[in-house]
Design an enzyme around this catalytic site. Structure first.
Site, PDB file in Angstrom:
ATOM      1  CE1 TYR A  51      -0.364   2.282   9.259  1.00  0.00           C
ATOM      2  CE2 TYR A  51      -0.366   0.204  10.480  1.00  0.00           C
ATOM      3  CZ  TYR A  51      -0.861   1.171   9.598  1.00  0.00           C
ATOM      4  OH  TYR A  51      -2.204   0.517   8.911  1.00  0.00           O
TER       5      TYR A  51
ATOM      6  CG  HIS B 247      -1.686  -1.160   1.177  1.00  0.00           C
ATOM      7  ND1 HIS B 247      -2.282  -1.750   2.856  1.00  0.00           N
ATOM      8  CD2 HIS B 247      -2.085  -1.889   0.447  1.00  0.00           C
ATOM      9  CE1 HIS B 247      -2.985  -2.644   2.380  1.00  0.00           C
ATOM     10  NE2 HIS B 247      -3.178  -2.880   1.062  1.00  0.00           N
TER      11      HIS B 247
ATOM     12  CG  ASP C  28      -4.426  -5.491  -0.410  1.00  0.00           C
ATOM     13  OD1 ASP C  28      -4.311  -4.648  -0.885  1.00  0.00           O
ATOM     14  OD2 ASP C  28      -4.156  -5.967   0.899  1.00  0.00           O
TER      15      ASP C  28
ATOM     16  CE  LYS D 298       2.323   3.667   5.267  1.00  0.00           C
ATOM     17  NZ  LYS D 298       1.826   2.559   4.839  1.00  0.00           N
TER      18      LYS D 298
END
Length: 183
Positions: free
Chosen positions: A132, A62, A169, A72
């Site tokens: 995250y 992603h 996905d 991130k």
């Protein structure tokens, strides 16, 4: 905290100092000035996210396009994952390459993924809780996904069978060749 450069510029593994005794452990998981010093530029996180997944779950690859791109800092609170960052920066000497790192609650390692990368992970333990920090808010209209099994990337995921992917996905992820890149 110790910072280790990976084979791709900007992708850094952070390992905190862990202080253990009979009560358990303590560690500092993030300090802004230390990360900024290790990177050589400032990062300001604006949102924390957490997910829980079972063995075989593969989330990714992603990213958010354009100005909504996110850096991130990821880590595992429970269990173990194989974490992947793919370089989407056109002109980078490592364009189209990936870094894969095992992150676990036991090794306390974290991975910093800069803007301009696709990101994903595969759960290796029975359960994994993944956390995250991101430096840009979630913008669903800019969300993009690259196929986890794209032959041009040839990512060597540890688990080959029993994979669990979201419909998103499976249905909307595109090939690396078709993916929007960062220039």
């Amino acid at each position: 905290m110790e910072f280790q450069q990976t084979g791709i510029a900007g992708v850094v593994v952070a390992t905190p100092r862990v202080f253990e005794d009979g009560r358990g452990y303590f560690m500092e998981t993030w300090r802004e000035e230390l990360l900024n010093e290790a990177l050589g530029y400032p990062v300001r996180f604006v949102q924390d996210n957490e997910s829980r997944s079972v063995r075989g779950v593969l989330r990714g690859l992603h990213y958010q396009r354009g100005a909504a791109s996110q850096a991130k800092l990821v880590r595992v609170l429970q269990g173990e994952v194989y974490d992947v960052a793919v370089d989407l920066r056109v002109g980078s000497p490592t364009f189209g390459h990936y870094v894969g790192v095992r992150l676990s609650a036991e090794n306390h390692r974290q991975l910093f993924v800069p803007r301009g990368f696709a990101h994903g992970f595969q759960v290796l333990s029975d359960v994994a809780v993944f956390a995250y920090k991101v430096d840009n808010r979630y913008a669903p209209e800019t969300e993009a996904s690259i196929r986890y099994d794209d032959p041009d990337l040839a990512i060597d995921w540890p688990l080959k069978e029993g994979l669990i992917l979201s419909d998103k996905d499976l249905q909307r992820a595109v090939s690396f060749a078709q993916a929007e890149k960062f220039g």
